[in-house]
Design a protein around this motif. Structure first.
Motif, PDB file in Angstrom:
ATOM      1  N   PHE A   1      59.596 -17.587  65.504  1.00  0.00           N
ATOM      2  CA  PHE A   1      58.592 -17.959  66.507  1.00  0.00           C
ATOM      3  C   PHE A   1      57.379 -17.464  65.739  1.00  0.00           C
ATOM      4  CE2 PHE A   1      60.908 -20.271  69.959  1.00  0.00           C
ATOM      5  CZ  PHE A   1      60.684 -21.040  69.663  1.00  0.00           C
ATOM      6  N   THR A   2      58.048 -16.466  65.056  1.00  0.00           N
ATOM      7  CA  THR A   2      57.193 -15.346  64.002  1.00  0.00           C
ATOM      8  C   THR A   2      56.183 -16.148  63.368  1.00  0.00           C
ATOM      9  OG1 THR A   2      58.480 -13.743  64.004  1.00  0.00           O
ATOM     10  CG2 THR A   2      57.487 -13.588  62.475  1.00  0.00           C
ATOM     11  N   PRO A   3      54.503 -16.028  63.727  1.00  0.00           N
ATOM     12  CA  PRO A   3      54.556 -16.997  62.674  1.00  0.00           C
ATOM     13  C   PRO A   3      53.918 -17.518  61.282  1.00  0.00           C
ATOM     14  CG  PRO A   3      52.663 -14.960  63.989  1.00  0.00           C
ATOM     15  CD  PRO A   3      53.856 -14.830  64.364  1.00  0.00           C
ATOM     16  N   PRO A   4      54.066 -18.243  60.225  1.00  0.00           N
ATOM     17  CA  PRO A   4      54.479 -18.158  59.026  1.00  0.00           C
ATOM     18  C   PRO A   4      53.454 -17.429  58.258  1.00  0.00           C
ATOM     19  CG  PRO A   4      53.952 -20.024  59.767  1.00  0.00           C
ATOM     20  CD  PRO A   4      53.971 -19.576  60.726  1.00  0.00           C
ATOM     21  N   ALA A   5      52.668 -16.554  58.160  1.00  0.00           N
ATOM     22  CA  ALA A   5      52.238 -16.399  57.845  1.00  0.00           C
ATOM     23  C   ALA A   5      52.184 -14.537  57.562  1.00  0.00           C
ATOM     24  CB  ALA A   5      50.389 -15.437  58.173  1.00  0.00           C
ATOM     25  N   MET A   6      53.653 -14.558  58.474  1.00  0.00           N
ATOM     26  CA  MET A   6      53.412 -13.306  59.095  1.00  0.00           C
ATOM     27  C   MET A   6      55.185 -12.656  58.895  1.00  0.00           C
ATOM     28  SD  MET A   6      51.153 -10.915  60.475  1.00  0.00           S
ATOM     29  CE  MET A   6      50.549 -11.998  59.438  1.00  0.00           C
ATOM     30  N   ARG A   7      55.609 -13.646  57.989  1.00  0.00           N
ATOM     31  CA  ARG A   7      56.777 -13.520  57.550  1.00  0.00           C
ATOM     32  C   ARG A   7      57.144 -12.878  56.346  1.00  0.00           C
ATOM     33  NH1 ARG A   7      58.636 -19.292  60.066  1.00  0.00           N
ATOM     34  NH2 ARG A   7      58.258 -19.143  62.245  1.00  0.00           N
ATOM     35  N   PHE A   8      58.034 -11.341  56.044  1.00  0.00           N
ATOM     36  CA  PHE A   8      58.305 -11.438  54.694  1.00  0.00           C
ATOM     37  C   PHE A   8      60.137 -11.064  54.485  1.00  0.00           C
ATOM     38  CE2 PHE A   8      57.879  -7.992  58.330  1.00  0.00           C
ATOM     39  CZ  PHE A   8      58.402  -7.263  57.224  1.00  0.00           C
ATOM     40  N   THR A   9      59.941 -10.802  53.980  1.00  0.00           N
ATOM     41  CA  THR A   9      61.639 -10.384  53.229  1.00  0.00           C
ATOM     42  C   THR A   9      61.780  -8.943  53.272  1.00  0.00           C
ATOM     43  OG1 THR A   9      61.910 -12.756  52.124  1.00  0.00           O
ATOM     44  CG2 THR A   9      63.832 -11.149  52.346  1.00  0.00           C
ATOM     45  N   PRO A  10      62.120  -7.715  53.686  1.00  0.00           N
ATOM     46  CA  PRO A  10      62.187  -6.982  53.399  1.00  0.00           C
ATOM     47  C   PRO A  10      62.804  -6.238  52.342  1.00  0.00           C
ATOM     48  CG  PRO A  10      62.840  -7.031  56.325  1.00  0.00           C
ATOM     49  CD  PRO A  10      62.948  -8.167  55.313  1.00  0.00           C
ATOM     50  N   VAL A  11      63.009  -5.327  51.651  1.00  0.00           N
ATOM     51  CA  VAL A  11      63.066  -4.476  50.409  1.00  0.00           C
ATOM     52  C   VAL A  11      64.308  -4.012  51.075  1.00  0.00           C
ATOM     53  CG1 VAL A  11      63.389  -3.151  48.421  1.00  0.00           C
ATOM     54  CG2 VAL A  11      61.422  -4.535  49.065  1.00  0.00           C
ATOM     55  N   LYS A  12      64.513  -3.598  52.155  1.00  0.00           N
ATOM     56  CA  LYS A  12      65.762  -2.829  52.567  1.00  0.00           C
ATOM     57  C   LYS A  12      65.078  -2.557  54.212  1.00  0.00           C
ATOM     58  CE  LYS A  12      66.330   1.529  50.903  1.00  0.00           C
ATOM     59  NZ  LYS A  12      66.569   2.666  50.472  1.00  0.00           N
ATOM     60  N   VAL A  13      66.119  -2.358  55.476  1.00  0.00           N
ATOM     61  CA  VAL A  13      66.844  -2.937  56.479  1.00  0.00           C
ATOM     62  C   VAL A  13      66.020  -1.753  56.593  1.00  0.00           C
ATOM     63  CG1 VAL A  13      66.896  -3.712  58.800  1.00  0.00           C
ATOM     64  CG2 VAL A  13      65.859  -5.275  56.992  1.00  0.00           C
TER      65      VAL A  13
END
Length: 389
Positions: free
Chosen positions: A351-363
């Motif tokens: 349910f994270t808003p689409p505008a706030m989704r991202f792919t981390p380079v590293k976790v």
């Protein structure tokens, strides 16, 4: 089938039997009571299906007793850092509708709530049933002997549904992870050009970022500083680099709301280490924000939101029931739809808003021991002192 020709080959005795058979049948019918003229079949509703017995396991019987006892208790008290505002209202309403049990939520700073719980333990006047914070704070309560295990929760017996096993931080199952939380940095896209977006935290030591970075005060809120103290523990960033980032005139505010407002209004270019859920409410209301999450090469901090059952609580069964429900598909959906954070279950939508989704380079996911060390460093104002505050 036997043909007529083959019958001729049979013995005379068999022929005689065939001749007498109609007579025998006739005699049986004559001696029997007169049947009704029409045979009536019983209606389908009158046909009783065979009774099958479904075995109920002892664990199911035990849990049904927990549910009954919880309903008699009628209430559960939650001391929570996470269930603020509309989030807590959504959880309380859904749980009440399902079980008829009231949920009372006391919110506040995690460390302050821990101190209150420990005071209740010492005074033997326990009010809290559940503490809801993160694994480091729940772990500290466990170390103090203020919690009980929750291994009997039915949700824990489910397999193949977890992104992160709820008890991952604690094999003894005192600490139950119910939500994940990314902490990253955001820029104001109206102020920062795409070509100027920083790719590394080290870039924030440059003069062009002086006075343009904001974060919550690391003496008040631990989340923004945990990333740097974790990097220091793992020796992934040296102390001088961390010092240079903080002393490059990073501005402090006392609350997440202040930092979000400062970024949205363009008074600052970048905000350090906040959760994407920080902007969820405005985005859900259809407000377009000039903010964008950044995936720095050093990594993105992933923390967890966790809960624990309090020792000697007044409503122990209701506490277990609520904790279990928050780990089910239904409970996770209600809670995460309100909070806008990633689920621990793989069958729950993000349910994270689409505008706030991202792919981390590293976790960067701190271990329980690292989180405890982060909390110790926070209490000692380590980062604030390093940054000369």
């Amino acid at each position: 089938m036997v043909s007529i020709k083959s019958l001729k080959k049979w013995s005379p005795g068999i022929s005689l039997f065939l001749l007498l058979t109609p007579l025998l049948v006739s005699c049986r019918v004559t001696n029997a009571p007169n049947p009704p003229s029409t045979t009536i079949s019983p209606p389908a509703s009158a046909i009783v299906a065979p009774i099958t017995t479904v075995a109920i396991s002892p664990t199911e019987v035990a849990w049904s007793k927990v549910i009954d006892a919880a309903k008699k208790e009628g209430k559960v008290n939650v001391y929570s850092y996470n269930m603020t505002g509309d989030i807590g209202i959504a959880v309380a309403k859904a749980f009440k509708q399902k079980y008829g049990i009231d949920v009372e939520i006391l919110t506040g700073m995690a460390t302050a709530l821990n101190e209150r719980i420990l005071t209740e333990q010492r005074m033997k006047t326990v009010v809290a049933d559940i503490q809801d914070s993160n694994s480091s704070n729940t772990g500290n309560l466990k170390d103090a002997g203020a919690t009980v295990g929750s291994s009997e929760l039915p949700a824990l017996r489910q397999s193949g549904v977890w992104r992160v096993e709820p008890w991952a931080s604690d094999p003894e199952k005192h600490i139950m992870i119910h939500t994940l939380a990314y902490y990253t940095s955001f820029i104001n896209t109206d102020v920062v050009k795409a070509s100027d977006e920083p790719k590394s935290f080290r870039e924030l030591t440059q003069p062009k970022w002086r006075g343009k970075v904001i974060q919550t005060d690391p003496r008040i809120v631990s989340g923004s500083g945990n990333f740097f103290t974790t990097l220091l523990q793992r020796k992934l960033m040296d102390q001088e680099t961390v010092r240079a980032i903080g002393t490059n005139n990073v501005n402090y505010v006392t609350t997440d709301q202040e930092s979000r407002t400062g970024l949205i209004q363009g008074r600052y270019s970048l905000i350090l280490m906040v959760s994407p859920g920080s902007f969820a409410t405005a985005l859900k209301e259809g407000i377009t924000l000039p903010v964008k999450p950044l995936a720095f090469e050093e990594g993105t901090l992933v923390t967890n939101r966790a809960m624990t059952a309090i020792k000697g609580s007044p409503h122990p069964n209701a506490a277990k029931l609520l904790m279990d429900w928050l780990l089910t598909l239904e409970g996770q959906t209600v809670f995460l739809q309100a909070v806008g954070l990633p689920p621990v279950r793989s069958d729950v939508p993000d349910f994270t808003p689409p505008a706030m989704r991202f792919t981390p380079v590293k976790v960067i996911a701190p271990t329980l021991e690292e989180e405890k060390e982060n909390l110790r460093m926070f209490r000692e104002n380590y980062l604030a002192k390093l940054w000369g505050r």
